[in-house]
Every structure is written in structure tokens, then in C-alpha cells.
Design a protein around this motif. Structure first.
Motif: not given
Lengths: 154, 819
Positions: B155-157, B159-160, B193
Motif C-alpha cells: 500500500k505504501k509503494a 502511494l509512493c 491505495t
């Protein structure tokens, strides 16, 4: 996308500032001043939305703190209110009955929690449980290392 | 060196400071300590020092000397250091400083770290403040992480990746393969995301948009599951399952369905379901409904669904929650163009919102009200809007006044109503009216010929009450200058005429000149008005005195005007009547907005002027036919408008027909006119049109007497129109040597076929007795073939109570006038 998120007290003192756009320091200061003036001037029973330049400003007051964020035109303001509320709930869960002092003395933790909720101006996790677990695990990581090094945290 | 104090200790200490100066002192001391600690390269306490620095930075103090220290913390192996280091990087560093590039390598390493929370920190920092260079370098790593099975990282990737695409749009292609099975995730964080990532890609690239359209069924399915699924404690908000995800999916559907029939059809059902099943008792339900309404309005939805959406907005308007009302008004404003009728149904609620206490709501309601005004509801709406204008905040007044003028211009049901509305706005919000409305209003008033007396009377009365509102004063003084004679003669039809003497009028105008409230522009207006009255009033001496006083005014503009007017009295007195005569109808400049779609209700004469010549023929043709009988001409050809198409004035400006052969019966023999020097063409004051001013004196054409009977003498004076030598400009002067006035004086003229004639409006329609004054009127004759000018004139007037009518021919034009 959210452009920035600010927390400030009723006297206009800044407690947290998160910027999702690269802006020079001088401009950030100006924006903070504009926001605090505008939001603090609002009468009690008015709606939580403002127009500023080409952004929508959404603000909500929780006890002595104002939570204020700036959205783009296509963003949903009512949902932004929910986002701010979610953040407050997370802080509350973490600190236990959070108050302004908690945020003052543990501002870095407030940032860490925010970084689990938002990234690049968008929500990254919609489950409260998941965020709380991540924070707890990170904290554990911190303490474990410190204990190992037998040095105080900071 | 003793250990630096802890963060919490510092915070506590700083908070005890009682003054700003005390706080500054503490901070400076601590900063010095921190700086020396940094110089000693102390690894142990670096973290603590940077944390303190970040606190001081939040208070507003400079902290740039800590930037490199943040980098060192990031490079450290300890998690605590990394956490503070990355936080410091996000707060203190930005892409403007070259220093930030040093982070790239650390981030790269951390993106491949064994601990997911370290990877998370790196992704977070890159996703918040990564510059384009950093993004280019690290996009590959992000893409790798996008494909991992670890949902925390995935999920962080995602948005990154969104951030990378925003910074470097060219890299979008790179992430395409990784999006393949993003939506089949169970984890809501990843789903959310992913939807954000897909939205970003679709917004930026039409190709991606068409590529991702195939995902619509999948998105619909996910949304359906969210709504239908039972209670899920993890994602529940006030009884609704994961509203954040629902709203994002709705937004993506909006983008995918826009302009595409198939996709829109595929989502119709789910949209209807969401619209009807969502709980509206809490804000979160309304947030979802809001997003649904926006989606329905944007895609190609069926009409039933659109009506449902507008009704939801209508319900929102009645909600107690101010936020909901605000949001409803904003959305209605967006949809009012496309679904006008549906929004009209909620007009009364919208108008009620004008009375709301909240400023933001009032503004939205005002904008929406203006969008809803049309020919049918103009009277009712205007009542509400005028009431609003009375009571609203000053910031609104300018916009509201402009809006009212615009609406009145488009939809006024009658001239009188229009003038009344303008008067109301000028008197209530006069000082907030925009500067450009003064000339617009003047033009409007000039063009409403039959309302002149009424208008000037009302404006005069308004002036007596209040001279502080400049736009009102300017319009009023202009009108008094123009129509002062109507005011004094008490001729008003619309309402009870007031008795006012010339002196009283001059008192008011002079009062404006001396008042402290008047701006220089206003003074200019009133001086000019006074001057104009010199041809309409008889108290010449008083006017002369005023004008000569201002010849030495400090204000340069006033002085110049006064000096020129003085000259007009002395040397050029013969020109004065022509110069100061009544303004002709002004050509309307392009109105803003679609004047073609105007619904005029009950307009007596069409005010929409167009520059096309032919369509305006139909009206004058019928009048021309009447004249046909009287003038006995044959081969009638209706006049084609010449250069300036103007609306026919009701007094003496009717378009006449061209006659065929004019029978050369004995007309009045031209008596040699006394040498009246050539008159100048009417120079329109205030520079509203561009008529040539003083022409070449060498081209003097002698004047002539065209008619002399029963005490009525009509003289023609000539002028060549400079831009076009084929146009002769004739000014007629009608004087009356009998002992009674000639009232309702109308002068008409007709010329042979090869000529074209244009008659401008006369200075007045009363020829005063005993040669006390004259009526002047301008005729423009186009003579392209340079034939001998001949004219047939018809005069009608009332003399000593009985109507008089006469026809005459004018053949004695001096050769120079038509060669």
C-alpha cells in the motif's frame, strides 16, 4: 490530494505541520499565518469549509486544537472531515484520552501516527486496527534496540 | 561535556517562559549547545538534539544547520535514529536544497532493508517529499515493492508510485504491469491505495483511461460487496463499511464513466443502489451520497438517475447540517447549466438560503440564484435579491449589484420595472456598484426614450435625499443635464410630476460641485450637466457664472472643462445649441453573455440591437407605408440603414421611404439666409462616439433656409463628414417667431432613391415662441452618385392648441453640399 495539514491552538500556536507539496520556508510561514487568522476568525456556528485561493480549506475544532487541511477542487470535503476525525481517533487510541499537552510533548509520535494514515496527501490505510498495530510494532522496534544498547531513547 | 537535556525537559522549560524575549533567549542558548554537540560528531545524542531542533523549528526558529545531521541519522543503523532522521528530512529538507540528493542512496538501501518498518519509513519519505531526480533514481525500487505480497509495503509503494507519477509523468508506463492484479487484493489498505494509483493514472493519460475501462465491472463488484457485506469492525464507521474506499471507488468510476456509454450503463445499478441505501443520519453517509451525486452528474447516466441525484441535493438543502447545505449549493451550481429545469424545482429552498447566517452559504446561494433567474421568475427573484442586497455584507454588495444589473438587462419585463430596479440598486448599494456600470446605465436610460421624464424625476428625488453614493450621483447628474427640461416642465406620465424650478435644479448641481463627498469624476459630471442645461434652461447668467468660477479651479480636469465651456459662451455661442443638444440613441456595445437566448417578456420594443441591417427593415416598413399615403410618392424603397444602425427614436427619427420622382412644384423660394457661420457637427460630450470635431474650415458650405411659413423658419447648415466625403451632414434649426410655442414638433424628411438618409434625434420637440430658442436636428445624407440633392420635408406641430401639418420640398441646396 491534500496540500497540507496544520494543527494549531486557539491562541494561534502551531502544534503540527505536514506539507505534501514542496514550498519554500517563507511561503509556509505565510500560509500558516493566513490559515490561523482565517480559521480563528470564524464564528462558532458556521460551516467547516472555506475558500482560499483555489483550494478548499476544511477545518474542525477538537477541544482546544484546530485541525485544518487544504484540498484540491475535486476532493470530497465531507470525507476530509472524516479523515480528520479518523486522525483524532487514532491519537486518542494511542495516547488514551488525548489532549493538547500530549501532542505538545510527544509531537514526534503525532507525526509518526500521521505518517501511517496519510502519505503524499492521500489516505494509505482505512483500518484503524491496522494502523495501531503498525505503530505499536514500530515502537517496539525502537525500545528493543534501545534496551539492547542500554541507552535511553532520547 | 554534560549530556544534552532531554527533549521533554526542553519543552517543559521553554513553556515556562513568560515572554517572547525569554523564550528566544532559552532557544538561542539551547541552539548553541546543539551546534557544539553537532561539531563534536556525537553519535549517541544526535537523535536527541535533532528532535529538539525539530521542536524549535515548529515554534518558528531557524533550524537549517540540522539538515546534514538528519542525513547522518538516516544513515545510522538504529531504528530510533532513522525515525527521527526521516522526520527531520521531511520537515527541514526540501527539493530546493541540493543536500537532499544525498539522501537518495540511504533511501535506496532502506528500501531493501530487512525490516518492513524501515522500508516503510523510506517509502513514506520518498512519497512525501521526493524530488524528481530522486524519483527517477528510485522508481525501479518502488515498482519492485509494488509487486510484493506484503500488504503493508504494497500500500505504501502504491502511494509512493502516485507521487513518482506526479513528479515525473513519463515514468507512468513503468508501473503499468504492476497494476494488473492490484484490485484482487483483500486488504483494504492496498485496495484503497491501488484505486488512488489507478485514478492518478487515468487522470493523466487518456490511453491509460481506455485501458482501465475494463476494470469497471470489478470495481462495481467491490463496491457492491462493501455495501452488502455485514458489519466489519475493522472498517466500520457509524454503520457504514469502509466509507473511504467507497468514496474513492465512486470517484474512479466517475472518471471511467465520463463520456463512455457502456461503462456508464454498467454502473447505473450500483449508483442507484448506493444512492438509495446509504444511511444519511451521519456525516459519513452524506459524504458518500455527495460523491455519488457528483458521479451521476458527470457520467452518461439515464435521466431517472439524474433526477434522483438532484433530489438528493434538494434534500441536502433542507438538512440541518450547514456543511451539507454548503456542499449541496456548490454541486447545484455545477449542475445548473446542464439540468436547469430540475434545479429550478428547488428554487424556493435556494432563495431561502440567502437568509442563512453563514457567509459561505450565502455566497453560494447568491451565485446559484443568479444562475436560476429567467424570464418567468424575474419579478419574484428580483424582489428576493434586492432584499438580500439591502441586508448582506459589504463584500457581497458589488457582486450582487452587478448580478442584478445583468439579470435585469436580460430579463426585464418592462422598461419601467428596469429603471425602478436600477434606482433601487443605486440607492441601496450605490457606493458598491462597479465603475463600469455607470456608462452602461447611462446608455440604458438614453435608450428608454419614453421613460426619460420618469427617470430624471426619480433620480432628482434620490439626489435630494443622499449625495454620498458616487455612481448614483454621476448617473443622476448626467440625466439632469440631459433631461433637465423635462424635469422642470413637469411632464412625467408614470408618476405624479413634481414641481421643481430651474434654480432648484441648479442648486442641487452646484451643491454637488462643492460637496466634500463628491469625487473629482462626479464634479466633472455635474459641471458638464450644468453646462448642458444652458441650452435647456433660461437662467443663462447663473450658469455662466458657475462655469467661469471653475475656470480657475485647482482640479485640472474641472478647470479645463470650465475654460472650454467659457469659450463656448463667448466666442462660439452660435455653436452651443448644436453642441449641447440631446444625445442620440447610443449603439449598444456587445453585451456579455448570450443575448440571443434572452427571453424577453412583454418588451414593448425590442432592445436587442444587432448589427445586421436587413432584419430591422420590417418595423420601419410599416411606418413607411403610412407615410406613403401622405407623401404621395411612388416607387417606395425602404431605407437601408447606413453606417450606424440605431433604434428609431419615437420623436422625429422614423425611417422614411425614398421617393421616386419628386414633382418639382414651386416650393418656398429660398430667401438668402443671413450669414450664419457653418455649424460644427454635434460633438457628443463625454466622448462617447467618435464624430469628427472641428472640420476643415476651408470647406465652408453656405447655409440655406429650407422652409419659411407661418412663422416657422427652418434653416439648414452643412458639414462634410470627414471620413466619408459622400456623406453630407445637415443640421436643421427650427425657429418660431410667433407669439405661441410650437409643441410636439416633428420634422420628417425624404430623399430620392439614389440617396440614403439618416435622421438623428432632435434636441427637443418644442420650438419656443419669439425666437427664444430653436430645435436642432441632424440629418446625414449619403450621396454616392453625387446627384443633385433634393428633399421633401413634412412638418407637424401643435400651435395654439390646434395641430398643424405641412409638406414642402427643398431644392435650393447649394452645389457644394452634394458635389
Amino acid at each position: 490530494m491534500m496540500h497540507f495539514l496544520l494543527l494549531f491552538s486557539r491562541q494561534g500556536k502551531l502544534r503540527l505541520q505536514k506539507w505534501f507539496l514542496p514550498l519554500p520556508e517563507r511561503e509556509r510561514k505565510k500560509i500558516v499565518k493566513d490559515m490561523t487568522t482565517m480559521v480563528l476568525a470564524r464564528k462558532p456556528r458556521t460551516c467547516n469549509f472555506l475558500h482560499w485561493k483555489d483550494l478548499k480549506i476544511v477545518y474542525k475544532r477538537y477541544a482546544s486544537l484546530y485541525f485544518c487541511c487544504a484540498l484540491e477542487n475535486q476532493d470530497n470535503e465531507l470525507m476530509a472531515l472524516e479523515t480528520l476525525h479518523r486522525y483524532v481517533e487514532l491519537l486518542d487510541k494511542y495516547f488514551g484520552n488525548v489532549c493538547e499537552l500530549d501532542i505538545i510533548f510527544n509531537f514526534e509520535k503525532a507525526y509518526f501516527i500521521l505518517d501511517e494514515l496519510l502519505m503524499g496527501g492521500e489516505i494509505q490505510e482505512t483500518s484503524k486496527l491496522s494502523i495501531v498495530k503498525s505503530i505499536e510494532a514500530s515502537d517496539m522496534l525502537q525500545e528493543t534496540m534501545e534496551e539492547y544498547m542500554s541507552k535511553p531513547a532520547f | 561535556m554534560p549530556a544534552p537535556i532531554r527533549l521533554r525537559e526542553l519543552i517543559r522549560t521553554i513553556r515556562t517562559a513568560r515572554t517572547q524575549a525569554e523564550e528566544r533567549e532559552m532557544i538561542q542558548k539551547e541552539c548553541a549547545a546543539i551546534r557544539s554537540s553537532f561539531r563534536e560528531e556525537d553519535n549517541t545524542y544526535r537523535c536527541r538534539n535533532v528532535a529538539k531542533l525539530l521542536y524549535m523549528h515548529m515554534l518558528g526558529y531557524p533550524a537549517h544547520f540540522g539538515q546534514l545531521e538528519c542525513l547522518k541519522l538516516i544513515a545510522s543503523q538504529k531504528f530510533t535514529d532513522k525515525r527521527i532522521g526521516y522526520l527531520g528530512a521531511m520537515l527541514l529538507l526540501d527539493e530546493r536544497q541540493d543536500v537532499h540528493l544525498l539522501m537518495t542512496n540511504c533511501i535506496k538501501n532502506d528500501l531493501n532493508h530487512s525490516t518492513q518498518y524501515v522500508q516503510g519509513l523510506a517509502l513514506c519519505t520518498l512519497g512525501c517529499m521526493g524530488s524528481s531526480e530522486m524519483c527517477r533514481d528510485l522508481a525501479g525500487e518502488v515498482e519492485k515493492l509494488l509487486k510484493t505480497s506484503n500488504s503493508y509495503l504494497r500500500k505504501k509503494a502504491a502511494l509512493c508510485a502516485v507521487h513518482v507519477i506526479r513528479k515525473v509523468p513519463e515514468l507512468m508506463e513503468m508501473f503499468l504491469p504492476a497494476t494488473k492484479n492490484l484490485l484482487s487484493e483483500k486488504n483494504h489498505g492496498v485496495l484503497h491505495t491501488s484505486v488512488v494509483l489507478l485514478t492518478e493514472m487515468c487522470e493523466r493519460s487518456p490511453d491509460m483511461l481506455s485501458h482501465f475501462r475494463k476494470l469497471v465491472p470489478q470495481l462495481v463488484r467491490i463496491l457492491k460487496n462493501l455495501i452488502m457485506s455485514g458489519y466489519s469492525p475493522e472498517h466500520d464507521v457509524s454503520g457504514i463499511s469502509d466509507p473511504f474506499l467507497q468514496v474513492r471507488i465512486l470517484r474512479l468510476l466517475r472518471i471511467l464513466g465520463k463520456g463512455d456509454d457502456d461503462s456508464s450503463e454498467a454502473m447505473n445499478d450500483i449508483l442507484a443502489q448506493v444512492a438509495t441505501n446509504t444511511e444519511t443520519s451521519k456525516n459519513v453517509g452524506n459524504a458518500i451520497l455527495y460523491e455519488t451525486v457528483l458521479t451521476i452528474m458527470d457520467i452518461k447516466s439515464e435521466s431517472g438517475l439524474r433526477v434522483l441525484a438532484i433530489n438528493i441535493l434538494g434534500r441536502f438543502l433542507l438538512n440541518n447540517d450547514k456543511n451539507i447545505r454548503y456542499v449541496a449549493l456548490t454541486s447545484l451550481l455545477k449542475t445548473v447549466q446542464t439540468d436547469h429545469n430540475a434545479v429550478q424545482r428547488h428554487r424556493s429552498t435556494i432563495v431561502d438560503c440567502l437568509k442563512d447566517l453563514d457567509v459561505s452559504i450565502k455566497r453560494r446561494a447568491m451565485e446559484l440564484s443568479f444562475a436560476l433567474v429567467n424570464g418567468n421568475n424575474i419579478r419574484g427573484m428580483m424582489k428576493e435579491l434586492l432584499y438580500f442586497l439591502d441586508s448582506c455584507d459589504p463584500d457581497f454588495k458589488a457582486d450582487c449589484a452587478s448580478g442584478i444589473f445583468l439579470a435585469a438587462e436580460k430579463y426585464a419585463p418592462s422598461k419601467r420595472w428596469h429603471i425602478d430596479t436600477i434606482m433601487r440598486v443605486l440607492t441601496t448599494a450605490g457606493s458598491y456598484v462597479r465603475d463600469d456600470s455607470v456608462p452602461n446605465l447611462i446608455q440604458l436610460i438614453t435608450n428608454s426614450v419614453e421613460m426619460h421624464a420618469y427617470t430624471v424625476q426619480r433620480l432628482y428625488k434620490a439626489l435630494l435625499d443622499d449625495i454620498s453614493q458616487q455612481p448614483l450621483v454621476q448617473v443622476a447628474s448626467w440625466c439632469i443635464g440631459e433631461y433637465g427640461d423635462l424635469l422642470v416642465s413637469g411632464q412625467c406620465e408614470e408618476e405624479e410630476p413634481i414641481q421643481v424650478s430651474e434654480d432648484e435644479v441648479l442648486d442641487v448641481l452646484e451643491g454637488l460641485l462643492v460637496s466634500n463627498l463628491s469625487t473629482p469624476v462626479t464634479r466633472g459630471y455635474s459641471l458638464t450637466a450644468i453646462m448642458k442645461l444652458s441650452t435647456r434652461f433660461s437662467s443663462l447668467n447663473r450658469i455662466k457664472k458657475v462655469v467661469s468660477i471653475y475656470g480657475s479651479s485647482i482640479d485640472v480636469e474641472l478647470q479645463q472643462r470650465a475654460v472650454e465651456y467659457n469659450a463656448l459662451f463667448k466666442k462660439y455661442d452660435h455653436m452651443r445649441p448644436a453642441l449641447l443638444e440631446r444625445m442620440p440613441i447610443m449603439e449598444k456595445t456587445a453585451t456579455n453573455g448570450p443575448s440571443e437566448t434572452v427571453q424577453t417578456n412583454g418588451e414593448t420594443d425590442s432592445t436587442i440591437l444587432d448589427t445586421k441591417h436587413l432584419p430591422s427593415i420590417s418595423q420601419p416598413a410599416s411606418q413607411a407605408n403610412d407615410l406613403l399615403d401622405l407623401l404621395g410618392g411612388n416607387d417606395v424603397v425602404p431605407i437601408i440603414q447606413t453606417t450606424v444602425p440605431t433604434k428609431p427614436a419615437s420623436a422625429g427619427g422614423e425611417l422614411l421611404d425614398l421617393l421616386g420622382d419628386l414633382s418639382l412644384t414651386g416650393g418656398p423660394t429660398p430667401t438668402p439666409a443671413s450669414s450664419v457661420p457653418m455649424s460644427q457637427p454635434p460633438f457628443l460630450l463625454d466622448g462617447l462616439t467618435s464624430q469628427p470635431l472641428f472640420n476643415d474650415i476651408a470647406a465652408v458650405i453656405p447655409p440655406m433656409t429650407a422652409y419659411n411659413k407661418n412663422g416657422l423658419i427652418i434653416e439648414f447648415t452643412f458639414e462634410r463628414s470627414n471620413p466619408n466625403p459622400n456623406i453630407a451632414v445637415i443640421t436643421i434649426h427650427a425657429t418660431n417667431s410667433t407669439e405661441a410655442d410650437m409643441t410636439e414638433f416633428v420634422f420628417q424628411a425624404a430623399v430620392p432613391k439614389t440617396f440614403q438618409l439618416q435622421l438623428l434625434s432632435p434636441s427637443s420637440n418644442v420650438v419656443p415662441a419669439f425666437n427664444q430658442g430653436s430645435v436642432t436636428q441632424v440629418i446625414r445624407v449619403l450621396n454616392p452618385q453625387k446627384q443633385q440633392l433634393r428633399m421633401r420635408i413634412k412638418l407637424t406641430y401643435t400651435h395654439k392648441g390646434s395641430p398643424v401639418q405641412d409638406l414642402a420640398e427643398v431644392n435650393n441646396f447649394p452645389p457644394q453640399s452634394w458635389q
